[in-house]
Design an enzyme around this catalytic site. Structure first.
Site, PDB file in Angstrom:
ATOM      1  N   LYS A 142      49.751  35.238  42.176  1.00 42.89           N
ATOM      2  CA  LYS A 142      48.957  34.519  42.428  1.00 42.89           C
ATOM      3  C   LYS A 142      49.536  33.395  42.149  1.00 42.89           C
ATOM      4  O   LYS A 142      50.031  32.344  42.677  1.00 42.89           O
ATOM      5  CB  LYS A 142      47.421  34.356  41.317  1.00 42.89           C
ATOM      6  N   TRP A 149      35.255  39.997  42.283  1.00 43.40           N
ATOM      7  CA  TRP A 149      35.910  40.981  42.454  1.00 43.40           C
ATOM      8  C   TRP A 149      35.124  41.842  40.524  1.00 43.40           C
ATOM      9  O   TRP A 149      35.113  43.082  40.110  1.00 43.40           O
ATOM     10  CB  TRP A 149      37.186  40.253  41.343  1.00 43.40           C
ATOM     11  N   ASP A 188      41.043  40.575  32.743  1.00 43.97           N
ATOM     12  CA  ASP A 188      41.191  40.236  34.335  1.00 43.97           C
ATOM     13  C   ASP A 188      41.409  39.203  34.717  1.00 43.97           C
ATOM     14  O   ASP A 188      40.501  38.088  34.929  1.00 43.97           O
ATOM     15  CB  ASP A 188      40.572  41.023  35.262  1.00 43.97           C
TER      16      ASP A 188
HETATM   17  N1  PMP Z   1      40.685  40.429  40.596  1.00 40.16           N
HETATM   18  C1  PMP Z   1      40.682  39.164  40.506  1.00 40.16           C
HETATM   19  C2  PMP Z   1      40.474  38.412  39.900  1.00 40.16           C
HETATM   20  C3  PMP Z   1      41.432  39.229  41.973  1.00 40.16           C
HETATM   21  O1  PMP Z   1      41.184  38.060  42.418  1.00 40.16           O
HETATM   22  C4  PMP Z   1      42.171  40.308  43.175  1.00 40.16           C
HETATM   23  C5  PMP Z   1      42.333  40.334  44.453  1.00 40.16           C
HETATM   24  N2  PMP Z   1      42.341  38.442  44.888  1.00 40.16           N
HETATM   25  C6  PMP Z   1      41.946  41.884  42.053  1.00 40.16           C
HETATM   26  C7  PMP Z   1      40.808  41.730  40.961  1.00 40.16           C
HETATM   27  C8  PMP Z   1      42.005  42.720  43.691  1.00 40.16           C
HETATM   28  O2  PMP Z   1      43.357  42.577  43.274  1.00 40.16           O
HETATM   29  P1  PMP Z   1      44.170  44.243  43.806  1.00 40.16           P
HETATM   30  O3  PMP Z   1      44.598  43.748  44.859  1.00 40.16           O
HETATM   31  O4  PMP Z   1      45.964  43.208  42.954  1.00 40.16           O
HETATM   32  O5  PMP Z   1      44.119  44.725  43.143  1.00 40.16           O
END
Ligand code: PMP
Length: 382
Positions: A210, A116, A186
């Site tokens: 989450k 990520w 994040d």
């Molecule tokens: N950052 C992290 C740490 C994630 O785990 C995720 C998705 N699991 C994201 C960003 C992306 O999130 P989204 O699908 O809400 O764009």
């Protein structure tokens, strides 16, 4: 009548399969029961929550209460805004550098510690120069940088990292970055799982799916002073200022996700007792699962370094991809789901988000113990 239906809802939720998915994660059964009631009739109204206007006083009260709860749970100071946005955490990968890097003549510093955080970097590069201070890709993202391993530029536009790498199961247990530079984090997969000092951060973001609620909502907590030098001509939906001024109703917000997230925040305060309590429960769950895996090192391998183990996502594998597959099939038959590793990594992953209970983990451990006993002799075969 309401409580009879609630009970029915609770029973249904309790008999459902246990969700160990990396996301969307498990939600507390009482919240699921209340949310299903509200779909039929929102408390104190004759309307479904799905049909309630985002301009109504009813919804404004929901927004106000949820902001107040977040402020209380995290002790958020008044010079921080709490925004409830759309676009997921992925949109924050763009909104942050649009605000802080575009036209600034400075460099942003990023940590590349997993799937990520790697995803966040190309979007930042569209807005300006990025220096990657740590790149764990060649090492298969099996560890995080140590304290003291990184050299920060005190002139950087900002510093960005991911506190918990959901895919690889790596979590920071120390605070990286320098106090001289805005720290951006994040926290999608460990937000509200443990206390945090928001004063250490200029901006924190986390999507709901989450620990907070259903997908569709992303929480952003940002310091007001960050908005002082915003570039001109940002698209209106991508301009934090608009969302601040409109109190998170710049356009039609995800009313249902915001409502369910409020129910989760109430549950966290009233039933769990706050973030310290939540953190110690999460620690116990993670210790139980890692302890079990550590006792069977000849069968299960944990992906990440011990010091960086995530309390939210336990990433591991069995002796072979075939056995991983068998594990998933047998787990599904035994009433567990979401245990497959991320598509980029394979293997297995048990996510222990806030709503997963110690009892749920014990049930999983019982299954895993039986699995390793049954398949130990045929390691590598299914
Ligand atoms: N950052 C992290 C740490 C994630 O785990 C995720 C998705 N699991 C994201 C960003 C992306 O999130 P989204 O699908 O809400 O764009």
């Amino acid at each position: 009548m309401g409580s009879a239906r609630k009970l029915e809802g609770l029973m249904m939720a309790n008999s459902a399969n246990l969700n160990f998915s990396g996301g969307p994660g498990a939600l507390p059964p009482p919240v699921l029961a209340e949310a299903s009631e509200a779909i039929l009739r929102a408390p104190g109204t004759n309307q479904s929550i799905l049909g309630i206007s985002h301009r109504s006083d009813y919804f404004k009260a929901i927004l106000q209460e949820s902001e107040a709860l977040f402020r209380e749970l995290l002790t958020i100071p008044p010079d921080y805004h709490v925004l409830q946005l759309q676009g997921g955490s992925s949109l924050q990968f763009s909104m942050v550098p649009m605000l802080l890097l575009r036209g600034k003549g400075k460099t942003a510093e990023y940590l590349k510690t997993g799937y990520w955080s790697a995803k966040s970097i190309p979007d930042a590069r569209l807005e300006g120069p990025v220096r990657v201070l740590f790149d764990g890709e060649a090492g298969g993202y099996t560890r995080l940088p140590e304290e003291g391993e990184l050299t920060y530029d005190t002139q950087a536009a900002y510093f960005h990292y991911v506190s918990n790498e959901t895919v690889e199961g790596l979590q920071f247990h120390h605070l990286p970055g320098s106090p001289a530079v805005p720290r951006i984090c994040d926290m999608s997969s460990d937000f509200l799982s443990r206390p945090l000092d928001i004063g250490d951060f200029s901006l924190v973001y986390a999507h709901a799916q989450k620990n907070l609620g259903p997908a569709g909502l992303t929480l952003v907590i940002l310091k007001d002073s960050l908005l002082n030098n915003a570039p001109d001509h940002l698209p209106s939906m991508l301009n934090y200022r608009n969302h601040v001024e409109m109190g998170s109703i710049y356009n039609t917000p995800p009313v249902f996700s915001i409502y369910v997230t409020l129910l989760v925040a109430r549950w966290l305060r009233n039933s769990i007792g706050g973030l310290e309590k939540m953190a110690s429960l999460n620690e116990k769950k993670a210790e139980a699962l890692y302890g079990f895996l550590d006792r069977h090192p000849d069968f299960f391998q944990i992906h990440g370094a011990k010091k960086d183990r995530s309390r939210m996502n336990v990433v591991f594998r069995s002796p072979s991809p075939e056995l991983d597959q068998t594990f998933l099939e047998e787990a599904a038959a035994a009433g567990f789901y979401g245990l497959e590793g991320h598509r980029s990594l394979g293997g297995l992953r048990a996510s222990l988000y806030n709503s997963v209970t110690e009892e749920d983990v014990n049930r999983l451990l019982e299954f895993m113990d039986g699995f390793q006993t049954r398949h130990r002799s045929g390691k590598g075969k299914s």
